[in-house]
Write a protein that holds these residues in place. Structure first.
Motif, mmCIF file in Angstrom:
data_model
loop_
_atom_site.group_PDB
_atom_site.id
_atom_site.type_symbol
_atom_site.label_atom_id
_atom_site.label_comp_id
_atom_site.label_asym_id
_atom_site.label_seq_id
_atom_site.Cartn_x
_atom_site.Cartn_y
_atom_site.Cartn_z
ATOM 1 N N MET A 28 0.838 -1.180 0.000
ATOM 2 C CA MET A 28 0.000 0.000 0.000
ATOM 3 C C MET A 28 0.883 1.243 0.000
ATOM 4 S SD MET A 28 -3.118 -0.814 2.536
ATOM 5 C CE MET A 28 -3.857 -2.405 2.543
ATOM 6 N N ARG A 79 -7.899 5.676 0.686
ATOM 7 C CA ARG A 79 -7.429 4.438 1.312
ATOM 8 C C ARG A 79 -8.520 3.845 2.196
ATOM 9 N NH1 ARG A 79 -1.679 4.234 3.812
ATOM 10 N NH2 ARG A 79 -1.325 3.500 1.712
ATOM 11 N N VAL A 80 -8.751 2.573 2.020
ATOM 12 C CA VAL A 80 -9.661 1.795 2.852
ATOM 13 C C VAL A 80 -8.802 0.762 3.570
ATOM 14 C CG1 VAL A 80 -11.572 0.145 2.816
ATOM 15 C CG2 VAL A 80 -11.582 2.072 1.235
ATOM 16 N N GLU A 81 -8.960 0.654 4.882
ATOM 17 C CA GLU A 81 -8.179 -0.315 5.652
ATOM 18 C C GLU A 81 -9.081 -1.089 6.612
ATOM 19 O OE1 GLU A 81 -5.175 2.102 7.538
ATOM 20 O OE2 GLU A 81 -3.763 1.699 5.895
ATOM 21 N N GLY A 82 -9.116 -2.401 6.443
ATOM 22 C CA GLY A 82 -9.829 -3.268 7.366
ATOM 23 C C GLY A 82 -11.328 -3.047 7.437
ATOM 24 N N GLY A 126 -12.958 -7.185 6.416
ATOM 25 C CA GLY A 126 -11.622 -6.612 6.499
ATOM 26 C C GLY A 126 -11.044 -6.197 5.152
ATOM 27 N N SER A 145 -9.306 -4.032 2.346
ATOM 28 C CA SER A 145 -8.330 -2.953 2.229
ATOM 29 C C SER A 145 -8.130 -2.644 0.755
ATOM 30 C CB SER A 145 -6.999 -3.349 2.870
ATOM 31 O OG SER A 145 -7.161 -3.514 4.262
ATOM 32 N N ASP A 200 -6.342 0.652 -1.905
ATOM 33 C CA ASP A 200 -5.759 1.965 -2.156
ATOM 34 C C ASP A 200 -6.123 2.396 -3.564
ATOM 35 O OD1 ASP A 200 -4.530 2.061 0.299
ATOM 36 O OD2 ASP A 200 -2.508 1.713 -0.450
ATOM 37 N N GLY A 259 -13.081 -0.725 10.645
ATOM 38 C CA GLY A 259 -12.097 -0.281 9.683
ATOM 39 C C GLY A 259 -12.130 1.229 9.501
ATOM 40 N N THR A 260 -11.282 1.708 8.589
ATOM 41 C CA THR A 260 -11.165 3.144 8.353
ATOM 42 C C THR A 260 -11.115 3.457 6.872
ATOM 43 O OG1 THR A 260 -8.748 3.081 8.414
ATOM 44 C CG2 THR A 260 -9.886 3.531 10.504
ATOM 45 N N MET A 261 -11.483 4.695 6.557
ATOM 46 C CA MET A 261 -11.342 5.227 5.206
ATOM 47 C C MET A 261 -10.671 6.584 5.336
ATOM 48 S SD MET A 261 -14.974 4.290 3.355
ATOM 49 C CE MET A 261 -16.001 5.158 4.543
ATOM 50 N N ARG A 262 -9.771 6.873 4.391
ATOM 51 C CA ARG A 262 -9.077 8.156 4.366
ATOM 52 C C ARG A 262 -9.131 8.705 2.951
ATOM 53 N NH1 ARG A 262 -7.032 9.184 8.971
ATOM 54 N NH2 ARG A 262 -5.550 10.778 8.372
#
Length: 84
Positions: A1, A8-11, A24, A26, A28, A61-64
């Motif tokens: 990544m 970005r997506v993570e988990g 989960g 993920s 990019d 999870g998270t997104m940015r």
């Protein structure tokens, strides 16, 4: 990544009741690239897109977006952030 991902997506996780439909994820995404989501029916493609676009909320999870936390609660919030 890569560190220079625009999005970005993570988990990322999503549950419908007790059924985990995204486990989960993920991902990019980079400026200037085309990304294709492929998979069998029921693989979670539409669910992922609906979370990114604010139709559904996620269960973990998270997104940015551009390095900043991104968690739209409605499609209008996602559109205001430039995600359509």
């Amino acid at each position: 990544m890569g560190a220079d991902a625009v999005f970005r997506v993570e988990g990322l996780r999503k549950y419908f009741g007790q059924n985990e439909v995204l486990g989960g994820i993920s991902l990019d995404l980079y400026a200037g690239e085309v990304t294709v989501l492929m998979g069998a029916n029921g693989a979670g493609k539409s669910t992922l897109v609906k979370i990114i676009s604010g139709v559904y909320t996620h269960g973990g999870g998270t997104m940015r977006l551009a390095g900043r936390a991104f968690d739209p609660q409605t499609p209008a919030e996602a559109i205001r952030a430039g995600v359509v």
